[in-house]
Design a protein around this motif. Structure first.
Motif, PDB file in Angstrom:
ATOM      1  N   ILE A  61     -91.118   2.927  18.704  1.00 56.93           N
ATOM      2  CA  ILE A  61     -90.240   2.573  19.819  1.00 56.93           C
ATOM      3  C   ILE A  61     -90.808   3.126  21.119  1.00 56.93           C
ATOM      4  O   ILE A  61     -90.756   2.478  22.170  1.00 56.93           O
ATOM      5  CB  ILE A  61     -88.814   3.103  19.564  1.00 56.93           C
ATOM      6  CG1 ILE A  61     -88.236   2.449  18.301  1.00 56.93           C
ATOM      7  CG2 ILE A  61     -87.924   2.854  20.763  1.00 56.93           C
ATOM      8  CD1 ILE A  61     -86.884   2.983  17.910  1.00 56.93           C
ATOM      9  N   GLY A  62     -91.359   4.335  21.069  1.00 55.07           N
ATOM     10  CA  GLY A  62     -91.949   4.939  22.259  1.00 55.07           C
ATOM     11  C   GLY A  62     -93.372   4.486  22.519  1.00 55.07           C
ATOM     12  O   GLY A  62     -93.930   4.777  23.580  1.00 55.07           O
ATOM     13  N   HIS A  63     -93.987   3.809  21.556  1.00 54.88           N
ATOM     14  CA  HIS A  63     -95.356   3.300  21.703  1.00 54.88           C
ATOM     15  C   HIS A  63     -95.376   1.823  21.293  1.00 54.88           C
ATOM     16  O   HIS A  63     -95.907   1.465  20.244  1.00 54.88           O
ATOM     17  CB  HIS A  63     -96.331   4.101  20.831  1.00 54.88           C
ATOM     18  CG  HIS A  63     -96.456   5.539  21.231  1.00 54.88           C
ATOM     19  ND1 HIS A  63     -97.298   5.965  22.240  1.00 54.88           N
ATOM     20  CD2 HIS A  63     -95.834   6.649  20.759  1.00 54.88           C
ATOM     21  CE1 HIS A  63     -97.199   7.275  22.365  1.00 54.88           C
ATOM     22  NE2 HIS A  63     -96.315   7.713  21.487  1.00 54.88           N
ATOM     23  N   PRO A  64     -94.808   0.945  22.125  1.00 53.75           N
ATOM     24  CA  PRO A  64     -94.751  -0.482  21.741  1.00 53.75           C
ATOM     25  C   PRO A  64     -96.129  -1.112  21.587  1.00 53.75           C
ATOM     26  O   PRO A  64     -96.267  -2.134  20.921  1.00 53.75           O
ATOM     27  CB  PRO A  64     -93.975  -1.127  22.892  1.00 53.75           C
ATOM     28  CG  PRO A  64     -94.107  -0.172  24.045  1.00 53.75           C
ATOM     29  CD  PRO A  64     -94.182   1.199  23.427  1.00 53.75           C
ATOM     30  N   GLY A  65     -97.168  -0.492  22.191  1.00 60.26           N
ATOM     31  CA  GLY A  65     -98.519  -1.020  22.031  1.00 60.26           C
ATOM     32  C   GLY A  65     -98.987  -1.003  20.592  1.00 60.26           C
ATOM     33  O   GLY A  65     -99.942  -1.718  20.240  1.00 60.26           O
ATOM     34  N   LEU A  66     -98.329  -0.202  19.751  1.00 55.96           N
ATOM     35  CA  LEU A  66     -98.697  -0.177  18.336  1.00 55.96           C
ATOM     36  C   LEU A  66     -98.552  -1.556  17.691  1.00 55.96           C
ATOM     37  O   LEU A  66     -99.338  -1.920  16.811  1.00 55.96           O
ATOM     38  CB  LEU A  66     -97.818   0.831  17.587  1.00 55.96           C
ATOM     39  CG  LEU A  66     -98.236   2.304  17.638  1.00 55.96           C
ATOM     40  CD1 LEU A  66     -97.160   3.161  17.010  1.00 55.96           C
ATOM     41  CD2 LEU A  66     -99.559   2.495  16.920  1.00 55.96           C
ATOM     42  N   TRP A  67     -97.564  -2.286  18.148  1.00 59.20           N
ATOM     43  CA  TRP A  67     -97.318  -3.579  17.508  1.00 59.20           C
ATOM     44  C   TRP A  67     -98.346  -4.621  17.905  1.00 59.20           C
ATOM     45  O   TRP A  67     -98.459  -5.659  17.257  1.00 59.20           O
ATOM     46  CB  TRP A  67     -95.904  -4.053  17.836  1.00 59.20           C
ATOM     47  CG  TRP A  67     -94.883  -3.136  17.241  1.00 59.20           C
ATOM     48  CD1 TRP A  67     -94.097  -2.243  17.884  1.00 59.20           C
ATOM     49  CD2 TRP A  67     -94.584  -2.983  15.841  1.00 59.20           C
ATOM     50  NE1 TRP A  67     -93.320  -1.545  16.994  1.00 59.20           N
ATOM     51  CE2 TRP A  67     -93.592  -1.981  15.736  1.00 59.20           C
ATOM     52  CE3 TRP A  67     -95.044  -3.597  14.686  1.00 59.20           C
ATOM     53  CZ2 TRP A  67     -93.069  -1.588  14.513  1.00 59.20           C
ATOM     54  CZ3 TRP A  67     -94.520  -3.200  13.468  1.00 59.20           C
ATOM     55  CH2 TRP A  67     -93.534  -2.221  13.389  1.00 59.20           C
ATOM     56  N   TYR A  68     -99.098  -4.374  18.989  1.00 59.25           N
ATOM     57  CA  TYR A  68    -100.191  -5.289  19.322  1.00 59.25           C
ATOM     58  C   TYR A  68    -101.258  -5.258  18.223  1.00 59.25           C
ATOM     59  O   TYR A  68    -101.948  -6.254  17.984  1.00 59.25           O
ATOM     60  CB  TYR A  68    -100.820  -4.905  20.664  1.00 59.25           C
ATOM     61  CG  TYR A  68     -99.889  -5.091  21.838  1.00 59.25           C
ATOM     62  CD1 TYR A  68     -99.020  -6.170  21.901  1.00 59.25           C
ATOM     63  CD2 TYR A  68     -99.884  -4.184  22.887  1.00 59.25           C
ATOM     64  CE1 TYR A  68     -98.162  -6.337  22.970  1.00 59.25           C
ATOM     65  CE2 TYR A  68     -99.030  -4.350  23.969  1.00 59.25           C
ATOM     66  CZ  TYR A  68     -98.167  -5.431  24.013  1.00 59.25           C
ATOM     67  OH  TYR A  68     -97.332  -5.599  25.067  1.00 59.25           O
ATOM     68  N   LEU A  69    -101.393  -4.096  17.571  1.00 59.51           N
ATOM     69  CA  LEU A  69    -102.360  -3.998  16.480  1.00 59.51           C
ATOM     70  C   LEU A  69    -101.975  -4.880  15.298  1.00 59.51           C
ATOM     71  O   LEU A  69    -102.826  -5.260  14.492  1.00 59.51           O
ATOM     72  CB  LEU A  69    -102.474  -2.540  16.013  1.00 59.51           C
ATOM     73  CG  LEU A  69    -102.956  -1.521  17.049  1.00 59.51           C
ATOM     74  CD1 LEU A  69    -102.886  -0.114  16.469  1.00 59.51           C
ATOM     75  CD2 LEU A  69    -104.372  -1.847  17.504  1.00 59.51           C
ATOM     76  N   ALA A  70    -100.682  -5.181  15.199  1.00 61.83           N
ATOM     77  CA  ALA A  70    -100.204  -5.998  14.084  1.00 61.83           C
ATOM     78  C   ALA A  70    -100.363  -7.488  14.362  1.00 61.83           C
ATOM     79  O   ALA A  70    -100.168  -8.304  13.455  1.00 61.83           O
ATOM     80  CB  ALA A  70     -98.735  -5.681  13.803  1.00 61.83           C
ATOM     81  N   ALA A  71    -100.714  -7.848  15.609  1.00 59.74           N
ATOM     82  CA  ALA A  71    -100.734  -9.267  15.978  1.00 59.74           C
ATOM     83  C   ALA A  71    -101.772 -10.051  15.182  1.00 59.74           C
ATOM     84  O   ALA A  71    -101.485 -11.147  14.678  1.00 59.74           O
ATOM     85  CB  ALA A  71    -100.996  -9.412  17.474  1.00 59.74           C
ATOM     86  N   LEU A  72    -102.985  -9.510  15.047  1.00 64.38           N
ATOM     87  CA  LEU A  72    -104.049 -10.251  14.371  1.00 64.38           C
ATOM     88  C   LEU A  72    -103.752 -10.470  12.885  1.00 64.38           C
ATOM     89  O   LEU A  72    -103.818 -11.612  12.400  1.00 64.38           O
ATOM     90  CB  LEU A  72    -105.390  -9.534  14.558  1.00 64.38           C
ATOM     91  CG  LEU A  72    -106.622 -10.278  14.035  1.00 64.38           C
ATOM     92  CD1 LEU A  72    -106.757 -11.626  14.739  1.00 64.38           C
ATOM     93  CD2 LEU A  72    -107.887  -9.441  14.249  1.00 64.38           C
TER      94      LEU A  72
END
Length: 431
Positions: free
Chosen positions: A291-302
């Motif tokens: 929640i505090g690091h939403p950029g983590l979910w960009y790693l899940a995009a691929l």
């Protein structure tokens, strides 16, 4: 116990400016001899300077690896933030030199940047003036000059940086700063030269690659050597620029003191109580870190995109596997970050101080004396209310430490004379 001093002969050689002055002399006399006596053209001179920049970058990374002070890295950075707070390192036997954890975090960033700078400078200098290559005679003499520069730079690093103990005053970040000034000197010197000569020799729409390096005369080549020498001389007397910056009212940007390398004092007066996050807080904290690091979910995009494509093709086994990776990757990194930041840290409360101790390496991370804090608060977030825990915020003059997910914060609060600010009863009951 390993000695904290390098050999006396090496330390004696490192006194004064002799090693660095020798390196500057080599880096100046070699191109001067090449231009005046060996008939070097602009291609040979720029080739030498380009390799000199690469050699300086390589030795700068060596200096950064063994820098004696911690690097300054943002504490909030995912994984690298809590890792940078670890002050441990791998000691080199019989010396006071060690490889710090924070230095290892800087090198993967610094090395590609220096490589890109070297490549860009080479493309815009050697790639322009040496498009046709060097003559065999020039190639031989430039190769010998490159070897001499490598030996000179290495000797300076060994004798001055390590022998004189200069590494104690540097972090991995400050150890690599001087290379960028050298790159700028070579780049702008070559850019000026190419611009002047191209304006006077190229006609019409002729490409810049058609520039004849032999068209650059001796006076202009000597001017390039002089400008490069001026930058090297400024680097040689950089400590005087720092002293001027520190003594003047203006901030000139030369003075910067990396964080101190001294270990945190972990000793405490008895009795000592140890406080840790309970398992429920560790699990919940790891799950809520994204929640505090939403950029983590960009790693899940691929992997998520791959899962969707395989699902459209009816490959459900592969799709489910990729979907699991898309979920596990951010959650796994979040769990590592939370464990390093809170789960693997214990708080030891004594009569005279509060010490945060890393259970992984067994070293103290930070220490707060009762008179250091300027504010003390007990907070209850939505997660705290659900878990029955509390968060302690300790505010200092220029920093703040937050200890979340504590089942019983009283041992920590008892260290301080100040009564903490607490949430009112409506907040505590969840109303």
């Amino acid at each position: 116990m390993p000695s904290s001093r390098l050999p006396d002969r090496l330390r004696a050689l490192g006194r004064g400016r002799r090693p660095r002055a020798f390196s500057v002399a080599v880096a100046t006399l070699l191109p001067l001899v090449g231009v005046v006596a060996l008939g070097w053209n602009a291609a040979a001179l720029m080739t030498l300077y380009w390799f000199e920049l690469g050699i300086a970058s390589g030795w700068a990374l060596v200096r950064a690896l063994f820098a004696g002070r911690p690097s300054e890295i943002e504490r909030d950075g995912l994984i690298v933030g809590p890792l940078a707070q670890r002050r441990g390192g791998l000691s080199v036997p019989r010396t006071g030199v060690e490889v710090r954890v924070s230095s290892l975090l800087v090198l993967p960033v610094a090395a590609p940047i220096l490589a890109v700078v070297w490549g860009v400078v080479g493309t815009l200098t050697v790639g322009v003036v040496a498009d046709g290559g060097l003559s065999p005679r020039a190639l031989d003499t430039v190769t010998l000059a490159v070897l001499a520069v490598f030996v000179g730079e290495g000797a300076t690093t060994l004798v001055e940086y390590f022998g004189r103990g200069e590494y104690r005053d540097h972090s991995a970040q400050t150890a690599t700063q001087g290379v960028f000034a050298r790159g700028a000197a070579i780049f702008f010197g070559a850019l000026f030269t190419v611009t002047v000569v191209a304006a006077g020799t190229l006609e019409g729409d002729a490409p810049i690659s058609a520039l004849d390096p032999d068209a650059i005369g001796l006076p202009l080549l000597l001017g390039i050597v002089a400008v490069k020498f001026a930058f090297d001389l400024a680097s040689l007397y950089g400590d005087r620029l720092v002293a001027l910056d520190e003594s003047s009212a203006l901030d000139l940007g030369f003075s910067y003191d990396p964080p101190a390398a001294e270990p945190v004092d972990g000793s405490l007066a008895e009795p000592v109580e140890t406080v840790r996050q309970p398992p429920r807080a560790r699990i919940a904290g790891a799950l809520t870190t994204p929640i505090g690091h939403p950029g983590l979910w960009y790693l899940a995009a691929l992997p998520a995109l791959g899962a969707a494509l395989f699902a459209l093709g009816g490959k459900w086994g592969t799709a489910v596997t990729l979907l699991a990776v898309a979920v596990a990757l951010p959650l796994g990194l979040a769990a590592i970050d939370h464990e390093l930041r809170h789960g693997l840290v214990e708080y030891r409360a004594g009569d005279d101080a509060l010490v945060a101790r890393d259970r992984l390496l067994g070293t103290a991370l930070w220490r707060v004396e009762p008179w250091d804090e300027t504010d003390l608060r007990v907070e209850r977030s939505g997660l705290d209310r659900r878990l029955g825990t509390e968060t302690v915020a300790i505010e200092l003059r220029d920093d703040e430490y937050r200890i979340p997910g504590l089942a019983d914060p009283e041992p920590i609060l008892a260290v301080f004379d100040r009564r903490p600010d607490r949430p009112d009863e409506s907040e505590r009951s969840g109303d």
